[in-house]
Design a protein around this motif. Structure first.
Motif, PDB file in Angstrom:
ATOM      1  N   MET A  99      30.526  29.096  72.740  1.00  0.00           N
ATOM      2  CA  MET A  99      29.530  28.235  73.366  1.00  0.00           C
ATOM      3  C   MET A  99      28.848  28.993  74.503  1.00  0.00           C
ATOM      4  O   MET A  99      29.515  29.442  75.417  1.00  0.00           O
ATOM      5  CB  MET A  99      30.219  27.013  73.990  1.00  0.00           C
ATOM      6  CG  MET A  99      30.984  26.171  72.980  1.00  0.00           C
ATOM      7  SD  MET A  99      31.721  24.748  73.822  1.00  0.00           S
ATOM      8  CE  MET A  99      33.037  24.353  72.639  1.00  0.00           C
ATOM      9  N   HIS A 138      30.894  13.287  70.661  1.00  0.00           N
ATOM     10  CA  HIS A 138      29.579  13.886  70.411  1.00  0.00           C
ATOM     11  C   HIS A 138      28.488  12.872  70.084  1.00  0.00           C
ATOM     12  O   HIS A 138      27.332  13.081  70.417  1.00  0.00           O
ATOM     13  CB  HIS A 138      29.691  14.961  69.313  1.00  0.00           C
ATOM     14  CG  HIS A 138      30.127  14.434  67.989  1.00  0.00           C
ATOM     15  ND1 HIS A 138      31.439  14.136  67.704  1.00  0.00           N
ATOM     16  CD2 HIS A 138      29.435  14.132  66.875  1.00  0.00           C
ATOM     17  CE1 HIS A 138      31.529  13.690  66.463  1.00  0.00           C
ATOM     18  NE2 HIS A 138      30.321  13.678  65.942  1.00  0.00           N
ATOM     19  N   ALA A 139      28.850  11.756  69.441  1.00  0.00           N
ATOM     20  CA  ALA A 139      27.816  10.781  69.086  1.00  0.00           C
ATOM     21  C   ALA A 139      27.268  10.048  70.315  1.00  0.00           C
ATOM     22  O   ALA A 139      26.165   9.504  70.277  1.00  0.00           O
ATOM     23  CB  ALA A 139      28.354   9.770  68.076  1.00  0.00           C
ATOM     24  N   LEU A 163      23.722  10.817  71.563  1.00  0.00           N
ATOM     25  CA  LEU A 163      22.554  10.175  70.929  1.00  0.00           C
ATOM     26  C   LEU A 163      22.192   8.898  71.690  1.00  0.00           C
ATOM     27  O   LEU A 163      21.027   8.520  71.772  1.00  0.00           O
ATOM     28  CB  LEU A 163      22.829   9.865  69.462  1.00  0.00           C
ATOM     29  CG  LEU A 163      23.061  11.037  68.515  1.00  0.00           C
ATOM     30  CD1 LEU A 163      22.828  10.597  67.069  1.00  0.00           C
ATOM     31  CD2 LEU A 163      22.181  12.227  68.826  1.00  0.00           C
ATOM     32  N   ALA A 204      17.703  13.382  63.736  1.00  0.00           N
ATOM     33  CA  ALA A 204      18.337  13.601  65.039  1.00  0.00           C
ATOM     34  C   ALA A 204      19.103  14.900  64.996  1.00  0.00           C
ATOM     35  O   ALA A 204      19.685  15.253  63.957  1.00  0.00           O
ATOM     36  CB  ALA A 204      19.276  12.444  65.384  1.00  0.00           C
ATOM     37  N   HIS A 205      19.089  15.605  66.095  1.00  0.00           N
ATOM     38  CA  HIS A 205      19.755  16.899  66.158  1.00  0.00           C
ATOM     39  C   HIS A 205      20.343  17.093  67.557  1.00  0.00           C
ATOM     40  O   HIS A 205      19.715  16.730  68.551  1.00  0.00           O
ATOM     41  CB  HIS A 205      18.754  18.025  65.877  1.00  0.00           C
ATOM     42  CG  HIS A 205      19.402  19.365  65.766  1.00  0.00           C
ATOM     43  ND1 HIS A 205      19.973  19.815  64.596  1.00  0.00           N
ATOM     44  CD2 HIS A 205      19.593  20.341  66.672  1.00  0.00           C
ATOM     45  CE1 HIS A 205      20.483  21.015  64.795  1.00  0.00           C
ATOM     46  NE2 HIS A 205      20.262  21.362  66.046  1.00  0.00           N
ATOM     47  N   ALA A 206      21.528  17.673  67.622  1.00  0.00           N
ATOM     48  CA  ALA A 206      22.129  17.977  68.925  1.00  0.00           C
ATOM     49  C   ALA A 206      22.930  19.258  68.845  1.00  0.00           C
ATOM     50  O   ALA A 206      23.608  19.513  67.840  1.00  0.00           O
ATOM     51  CB  ALA A 206      23.025  16.827  69.378  1.00  0.00           C
ATOM     52  N   GLU A 207      22.810  20.058  69.899  1.00  0.00           N
ATOM     53  CA  GLU A 207      23.650  21.247  70.054  1.00  0.00           C
ATOM     54  C   GLU A 207      24.501  21.062  71.296  1.00  0.00           C
ATOM     55  O   GLU A 207      23.975  20.766  72.374  1.00  0.00           O
ATOM     56  CB  GLU A 207      22.791  22.499  70.217  1.00  0.00           C
ATOM     57  CG  GLU A 207      22.217  22.990  68.920  1.00  0.00           C
ATOM     58  CD  GLU A 207      21.212  24.104  69.191  1.00  0.00           C
ATOM     59  OE1 GLU A 207      21.623  25.265  69.345  1.00  0.00           O
ATOM     60  OE2 GLU A 207      20.006  23.776  69.266  1.00  0.00           O
ATOM     61  N   TYR A 208      25.797  21.253  71.138  1.00  0.00           N
ATOM     62  CA  TYR A 208      26.753  20.983  72.204  1.00  0.00           C
ATOM     63  C   TYR A 208      27.193  22.307  72.810  1.00  0.00           C
ATOM     64  O   TYR A 208      27.916  23.072  72.172  1.00  0.00           O
ATOM     65  CB  TYR A 208      27.934  20.211  71.636  1.00  0.00           C
ATOM     66  CG  TYR A 208      27.488  18.937  70.938  1.00  0.00           C
ATOM     67  CD1 TYR A 208      27.287  17.768  71.652  1.00  0.00           C
ATOM     68  CD2 TYR A 208      27.233  18.912  69.564  1.00  0.00           C
ATOM     69  CE1 TYR A 208      26.854  16.601  71.027  1.00  0.00           C
ATOM     70  CE2 TYR A 208      26.806  17.753  68.933  1.00  0.00           C
ATOM     71  CZ  TYR A 208      26.615  16.610  69.671  1.00  0.00           C
ATOM     72  OH  TYR A 208      26.181  15.464  69.044  1.00  0.00           O
ATOM     73  N   TYR A 235      16.995  16.845  69.795  1.00  0.00           N
ATOM     74  CA  TYR A 235      15.718  16.174  69.596  1.00  0.00           C
ATOM     75  C   TYR A 235      15.907  15.006  68.651  1.00  0.00           C
ATOM     76  O   TYR A 235      16.901  14.923  67.921  1.00  0.00           O
ATOM     77  CB  TYR A 235      14.656  17.143  69.054  1.00  0.00           C
ATOM     78  CG  TYR A 235      14.919  17.688  67.679  1.00  0.00           C
ATOM     79  CD1 TYR A 235      15.500  18.938  67.498  1.00  0.00           C
ATOM     80  CD2 TYR A 235      14.599  16.961  66.539  1.00  0.00           C
ATOM     81  CE1 TYR A 235      15.753  19.443  66.230  1.00  0.00           C
ATOM     82  CE2 TYR A 235      14.842  17.461  65.253  1.00  0.00           C
ATOM     83  CZ  TYR A 235      15.425  18.701  65.117  1.00  0.00           C
ATOM     84  OH  TYR A 235      15.675  19.195  63.862  1.00  0.00           O
ATOM     85  N   LEU A 291      27.054   9.314  62.723  1.00  0.00           N
ATOM     86  CA  LEU A 291      27.914  10.427  63.146  1.00  0.00           C
ATOM     87  C   LEU A 291      29.382  10.011  63.097  1.00  0.00           C
ATOM     88  O   LEU A 291      30.267  10.826  62.850  1.00  0.00           O
ATOM     89  CB  LEU A 291      27.546  10.907  64.556  1.00  0.00           C
ATOM     90  CG  LEU A 291      26.160  11.507  64.765  1.00  0.00           C
ATOM     91  CD1 LEU A 291      26.134  12.344  66.037  1.00  0.00           C
ATOM     92  CD2 LEU A 291      25.717  12.355  63.595  1.00  0.00           C
ATOM     93  N   VAL A 310      29.973  21.480  67.550  1.00  0.00           N
ATOM     94  CA  VAL A 310      29.035  22.241  68.372  1.00  0.00           C
ATOM     95  C   VAL A 310      27.586  22.024  67.951  1.00  0.00           C
ATOM     96  O   VAL A 310      26.663  22.439  68.657  1.00  0.00           O
ATOM     97  CB  VAL A 310      29.376  23.746  68.396  1.00  0.00           C
ATOM     98  CG1 VAL A 310      30.728  23.972  69.082  1.00  0.00           C
ATOM     99  CG2 VAL A 310      29.379  24.345  66.996  1.00  0.00           C
ATOM    100  N   ALA A 317      25.208  18.954  65.521  1.00  0.00           N
ATOM    101  CA  ALA A 317      25.169  17.815  64.589  1.00  0.00           C
ATOM    102  C   ALA A 317      23.728  17.556  64.213  1.00  0.00           C
ATOM    103  O   ALA A 317      22.815  17.713  65.042  1.00  0.00           O
ATOM    104  CB  ALA A 317      25.781  16.575  65.233  1.00  0.00           C
ATOM    105  N   HIS A 318      23.534  17.175  62.963  1.00  0.00           N
ATOM    106  CA  HIS A 318      22.185  16.935  62.471  1.00  0.00           C
ATOM    107  C   HIS A 318      22.216  15.791  61.470  1.00  0.00           C
ATOM    108  O   HIS A 318      23.138  15.683  60.669  1.00  0.00           O
ATOM    109  CB  HIS A 318      21.649  18.198  61.775  1.00  0.00           C
ATOM    110  CG  HIS A 318      20.219  18.079  61.373  1.00  0.00           C
ATOM    111  ND1 HIS A 318      19.196  18.351  62.251  1.00  0.00           N
ATOM    112  CD2 HIS A 318      19.629  17.698  60.222  1.00  0.00           C
ATOM    113  CE1 HIS A 318      18.045  18.141  61.642  1.00  0.00           C
ATOM    114  NE2 HIS A 318      18.272  17.743  60.414  1.00  0.00           N
ATOM    115  N   ALA A 319      21.202  14.947  61.506  1.00  0.00           N
ATOM    116  CA  ALA A 319      21.106  13.866  60.528  1.00  0.00           C
ATOM    117  C   ALA A 319      19.652  13.589  60.201  1.00  0.00           C
ATOM    118  O   ALA A 319      18.786  13.624  61.082  1.00  0.00           O
ATOM    119  CB  ALA A 319      21.770  12.601  61.067  1.00  0.00           C
TER     120      ALA A 319
END
Lengths: 153, 153, 153, 153
Positions: free
Chosen positions: A1, A41-42, A45, A78-82, A123, D45, D76, D78-80
């Motif tokens: 990370m 992680h959710a 959002l 929806a997208h996320a990077e942790y 995003y 998620l 690390v 997540a995408h949907a």
């Protein structure tokens, strides 16, 4: 990370940044964490939604008003990077930006920081949907509000 | 916190128990836990809903069908006692019982167990509400389904 | 469902009320609502946590500090009565009070209001637990913080 | 939003599909929906986690066992993509596939369907982290379990 300092959105000049961003805060509850001792992680959002709602509210175009006009903006991607975990009781900065306003869709970008460190980037992409659930054109007033600076009130 | 074996509902005879109870399972996800390493207390209200939905479904009266008839059963009271914690990956037994069916309300009781031990007890009380949001009388077919044994199908 | 104005806690005098209450706000997200178009009943337990955390923080005894001392205050009972529904985008007032501080447990009470109307009332009861998970006596500093007025900072 | 039939994962032959996929179900609760009358986007998620846990469990390598070995697999990325909405009481099929197993990370892909229609597609990427929170190499036994067919038991 990778560790990153909590920089403004990439490629954003100071000026445009002031116009098209919003910043608000959230405090991490136990409700937000999971058994690994960090935020689930959710949950991010949910904070993306907090940021998005704030962005629109301070432009005098709260999402509830969009709905009253008969439109909705459902999330279609929806997208996320942790990058680093948030923990219980952390005070988070949620930075929201409108990245793209298309003919019939909108894209918001988010950076969530804590103590000057970036934790999560992501995003959401939204369709514009009429009361019959059909994709429709983004009204001009909404487009202007999304593109514009925060309101005067 | 008292430890209790996962007994049938208090005062329940074997016969009535078979008629007015339902049992289903849930596996604990990380989504359900919090930073203390155990299940977040509000998550059990979700499993109460799981139990309630299952109770109605196996009586051939799924809650979605109640809604199609124009009625809803909003929660007007909820209560939970937490005896022992559930943890990630536990396989929970959710036992649901209709405790009381009044003129215009219903009360469900729940016991959530794991490995033969009672973890949580609780109840929810529901109003019966018509499409205008006004309290209304429980229809006879619904009353019979709630009181009766699981369906044949 | 009875309608009630958003009164102070029952039996509370102005003075004691100032000492042992805290008030904060929450904005309803879509994440908090359900398909009935109103807030999902379990979400209020989350806002009870928001209120409880705020109550302790403004007394200079944030819950994270309690945990650093090795103690935790797990919820052993939760109760909520739902009088009126909250809806998307409502701005809620969360009023929290310490109702009882026993030898080894604490009870918080909550009233959630919107626009001067009471929506939900409830309480949570908490054990005091040491690092081995055993019930233990509430430390005097924590007892004083819980009983006292908000801090000076 | 494009409509798609609930096909196997792209490029997947029947044989490899049997080896590296898992399928399980989830019933939509009110807890999962939002005020738009459909499932809240972050809920998926949670179901991705359901699918992932199921994938590992039927390979006799439940995630809780990975944790007991001292490792964790934090999300690390997540995408949907949301193609069609799920609604209350829908019975969902959650299809999970291991898409990539790297030296120190794993990628799962998910398709959530209902009534033969694809609703949501997504993926999660996971690091492999040791008890000190440092990225570490994926152990061979875990790699084999992730790559292999469901277990015999």
């Amino acid at each position: 990370m990778r560790t990153a300092t909590c920089a403004p959105f990439t490629g954003e000049t100071a000026n445009s940044g002031e116009h098209q961003t919003a910043q608000c805060q959230a405090r991490v509850l136990y409700a937000d964490t999971d058994g690994m001792g960090m935020v689930y992680h959710a949950t991010y959002l949910r904070w993306f939604e907090t940021g998005r709602a704030h962005y629109m509210r301070i432009r005098n175009m709260p999402y509830s008003q969009v709905e009253k006009s008969g439109l909705s903006l459902p999330v279609v991607e929806a997208h996320a990077e942790y990058l680093k975990p948030a923990r219980y009781d952390d005070l988070l900065e949620i930075k929201t930006k409108v990245a793209d306003v298309g003919r019939a869709q909108v894209r918001f970008e988010y950076v969530i920081c804590c103590g000057g460190k970036e934790l999560v980037r992501g995003y959401t992409r939204h369709a514009v949907v009429n009361p019959n659930g059909r994709p429709t054109r983004l009204p001009e007033t909404l487009r202007e509000a999304l593109h514009g600076p925060p309101g005067a009130d």
